[in-house]
Structures are given as C-alpha cells and as structure tokens.
Scaffold this active site. Structure first.
Site, PDB file in Angstrom:
ATOM      1  N   ALA A 123      25.507  46.575  64.172  1.00 32.24           N
ATOM      2  CA  ALA A 123      25.967  45.185  64.080  1.00 32.24           C
ATOM      3  C   ALA A 123      25.094  44.322  64.990  1.00 32.24           C
ATOM      4  O   ALA A 123      23.873  44.437  64.974  1.00 32.24           O
ATOM      5  CB  ALA A 123      27.451  45.087  64.396  1.00 32.24           C
ATOM      6  N   SER A 124      25.697  43.506  65.856  1.00 36.27           N
ATOM      7  CA  SER A 124      24.920  42.529  66.627  1.00 36.27           C
ATOM      8  C   SER A 124      24.080  43.129  67.746  1.00 36.27           C
ATOM      9  O   SER A 124      23.267  42.408  68.346  1.00 36.27           O
ATOM     10  CB  SER A 124      25.849  41.455  67.192  1.00 36.27           C
ATOM     11  OG  SER A 124      26.236  40.563  66.180  1.00 36.27           O
ATOM     12  N   LEU A 125      24.207  44.412  68.032  1.00 38.98           N
ATOM     13  CA  LEU A 125      23.262  45.043  68.945  1.00 38.98           C
ATOM     14  C   LEU A 125      21.854  44.981  68.360  1.00 38.98           C
ATOM     15  O   LEU A 125      20.863  45.096  69.081  1.00 38.98           O
ATOM     16  CB  LEU A 125      23.638  46.504  69.224  1.00 38.98           C
ATOM     17  CG  LEU A 125      24.486  46.772  70.480  1.00 38.98           C
ATOM     18  CD1 LEU A 125      25.844  46.092  70.360  1.00 38.98           C
ATOM     19  CD2 LEU A 125      24.646  48.262  70.710  1.00 38.98           C
ATOM     20  N   SER A 126      21.776  44.767  67.046  1.00 40.19           N
ATOM     21  CA  SER A 126      20.483  44.646  66.377  1.00 40.19           C
ATOM     22  C   SER A 126      19.667  43.480  66.903  1.00 40.19           C
ATOM     23  O   SER A 126      18.424  43.489  66.828  1.00 40.19           O
ATOM     24  CB  SER A 126      20.697  44.443  64.866  1.00 40.19           C
ATOM     25  OG  SER A 126      21.492  45.464  64.303  1.00 40.19           O
ATOM     26  N   LYS A 127      20.344  42.465  67.428  1.00 41.41           N
ATOM     27  CA  LYS A 127      19.643  41.248  67.859  1.00 41.41           C
ATOM     28  C   LYS A 127      18.614  41.530  68.947  1.00 41.41           C
ATOM     29  O   LYS A 127      17.577  40.859  69.024  1.00 41.41           O
ATOM     30  CB  LYS A 127      20.657  40.194  68.312  1.00 41.41           C
ATOM     31  CG  LYS A 127      21.490  39.619  67.171  1.00 41.41           C
ATOM     32  CD  LYS A 127      22.490  38.597  67.671  1.00 41.41           C
ATOM     33  CE  LYS A 127      23.199  37.878  66.522  1.00 41.41           C
ATOM     34  NZ  LYS A 127      24.074  38.750  65.726  1.00 41.41           N
TER      35      LYS A 127
END
Length: 381
Positions: A78-82
């Site tokens: 999820a937003s750890l991808s950022k």
C-alpha cells in the site's frame, strides 16, 4: 490464602506485564493478545543495527488453501510504496534527468496543473485533490484504470486545488501517481521496470516488485499473502473482491506510484539497511528525504520525501516511518535512525476494530520498556 491463576493473568494484563519477562516474551505476549482479540494475521520483524531481535509469522497467506505465512510471504505494501517512488525521483535527480523545480507541464503537455513542480508532490504540499473521488464519480467501473487515466480525468474535470503549493500539508495519492508517471516519462521504462533495475536488484530485494494482483491474474506469485477483510456479518476473512463496498480494488488496480509495490519483511530489512548507506544515492540527497517542510506561516510539516517524520525524542531519537492501508492490507515501517532500530509490520487482514496504543506498544518493547497492551474497541459489541 489460594489465589486463582486466572486472577494472576488478569493482574498481569492490567499492569502491562512484569519486568521479569524477557523482551521476546513481551513480544510474544503482545502478538498473542492481538491475535486473539484483533484477528491479527501477518508477519512482524524487529531489528537492532540490522540484527533481527524478534520475528514472527502469524496465520495464513491464503485462507482458502490454508497456506501459512512464512518470512518470504509477499504482501501488498500500500502506501509504503511511496518511499520507493520518492527514491526513484531522487535517483533521476542525481543523474541530471530532472530537477525538483521542474514543472509538470514539462512532462505532460496541456496538463491543467502544468505550473506545479515536483517537490510539492514529494512532500504532499501540492494541493492537488485525491484521484479516488474522481474515479468514484466519473469512471466506468467495468474497466481497470491506469496512471494515464489519472492524468486524463484531472485534465478533463480539472478539480480545484485545495491550496497553493507549499502553503500547507495534505496527504495526496494523486501526487505519487503523477510522480510514477514522471519516472516513466523521464526514464523511458515502466515504473515497475525502473524500480526493479535501479532499487530492487541492486539491493538484492529478490522478493520485491510492482505487482497488480488482479491485473496480473495469469502470473501467480508463489507464497503470496492475499489481503482479506473480516466480514461484519459472517465474521470470516473475505476477499475484498467479493464485497460490494470494496469494488474499487478492481477498477483502481492499474494505478501505481502511490501503492502496488509488494515485498516481504526480509526484503524490507534490506531496504532499511541500504538507507544507512550511499548504495542508491549520495548522503546529501538522502538526507533531504528526511527533512520536514517549513511553511511561510512558521508551521512545520511532519513529512519528507515518502517518509513521515516525528519530532526528536530524548529516549528514541529521530523517528521516520510510514503506514500503508488498502483493502485487506495494513502495513507499517518505523525507523529509529539515531538508535538504529527497525519495526516492520505486514498484515493481510483488516477489520472494523479500533486499536489505540499499538505502535507505542511495539516501540516500548523494542526499547526494553514494560508492555502496556493496546486498547481494542469492537464496534457493535
């Protein structure tokens, strides 16, 4: 007088467990408690100076086949991808392929936010509205959206910005989808291929990749941790695809940059270690990723380039981290840079319970403090 053993257990729960417990026992107590009371299902890893001090795989990667999780199970981050998207931009900046001051108009002709520069996208100070509302209102839900569709809908409907760039902070998935498109435009590669060649392969993150679960149905990844939601009616883990309220997981499956990086607890520790080195970018470039934004009104944002930032704490030092949430997944990485301690939590079940104090519990045990159990509220009970 005899004291019943159940009374002793309750007393321990209330007081937060005795100092006599080892750190491993405290971690075991915490995760056993979360498993019983909050349907915890996932992998956890805690490290000091790169050495694993606690690791546990709890539950199933696939509830249908009953395949259990292992340390190599791959989760949607999820937003750890950022943080990987931000690193991609930093790499291209160092190579002279772009500048943080470049405008989006340089990359996307006719884009209505053409004067917006890259830097505000990195630290969520752009004011560009989140794309999910646009797709909810205007998208054909039978089709899978991609990054080009984000740009197309923004161009067609041109929703107003929430504020002037750099004026304040507002978390925006749109900004990171646009950054992924910039990476593709500048590099001439897909976002997935660029990250693979420039981050994952150099760091030997062999179980990390950009992966769209539903769009890549023909490609089955062994030991993949499918994301589940506890159905309020049946109380059973259910794939979001089978739940009417979560159909966005299908039609937004092709959008990358703000999510869709998949990894393991082992590979994320490799990523953590690399951030103490210059393997990917120079020290000065990396340091800027962990610098907060100062606003004109004197305020300070707690966000760098793909990383949340917390004020210095006398006991734990500087902390940077990120949470990720998507239907079926709940992820977290916490890095205590001055003490070189790391927390990695990858969960593949989400439910409606409200939990307070869980991150504090992780940190307290890692730093050798007594365990205070998180408070769990069960809505509807």
């Amino acid at each position: 007088m005899k004291i019943h053993t159940s009374f002793i257990l309750i007393l321990l729960l209330i007081t937060g467990f005795s100092h006599a417990q080892t750190r491993t026992q405290r971690f075991d107590s915490l995760f056993n408690y979360l498993k019983v009371n909050e349907d915890f299902n996932g992998n956890v890893l805690f490290a000091e100076k790169g050495k694993v001090v606690y690791k546990k795989c709890i539950g199933y990667a696939n509830f249908k086949t009953k395949a259990r999780l292992s340390e190599n199970s791959m989760f949607e981050l999820a937003s750890l991808s950022k943080q990987f998207t931000a690193m991609g931009i930093m790499i291209l900046m160092e190579r002279g392929k772009l500048s943080y001051a470049d405008t989006l108009g340089k990359f996307f002709k006719g884009f209505p936010y053409g004067n917006l520069t890259i830097r505000p996208l990195l630290n969520h100070t752009s004011g560009v509205p989140d794309y999910m509302d646009l797709f909810e209102k205007h998208w054909d839900k039978s089709k899978t959206a991609h990054n080009k569709d984000v740009i197309a809908l923004l161009s067609k409907y041109h929703p107003a910005v929430s504020f002037k760039p750099g004026e304040t902070f507002e978390y925006s998935n749109t900004g990171y989808a646009l950054l992924a498109s910039v990476i593709e435009k500048v590099s001439g590669q897909t976002y997935a291929e660029f990250l693979k060649q420039n981050i994952f392969m150099p760091l030997q993150m062999t179980r990390t990749r950009v992966y769209n679960t539903r769009r890549s149905k023909k490609e089955v990844i062994p030991n993949y941790a499918y994301g589940y939601i506890i159905d309020e009616k049946t109380k059973k883990p259910t794939l979001p695809d089978d739940m009417p309220d979560y159909q966005y997981v299908k039609y937004l499956d092709g959008i990358t940059g703000d999510g869709t990086v998949n990894s393991t607890i082992i590979d994320l520790l490799k990523w953590d270690r690399a951030l103490y080195t210059t393997k990917l970018v120079k020290a000065a470039t990396l340091a800027e990723a962990f610098e907060p934004v100062k606003f004109a009104n004197g305020g300070i944002s707690g966000y760098g380039f793909g990383w949340g930032l917390r004020p210095d704490n006398p006991e734990t030092g500087r902390e940077t981290g990120h949470n990720g949430a998507w239907a079926g997944y709940d992820t977290h990485i916490g890095r205590y840079i001055d003490r070189d301690k790391t927390i990695i939590i990858l969960r593949n079940i989400t439910n409606q319970n409200e939990v307070s104090g869980v991150y504090e519990a992780y940190t307290d045990v890692l730093f050798g403090k007594p365990l205070v159990l998180p408070k769990i509220t069960h809505p509807g009970k």
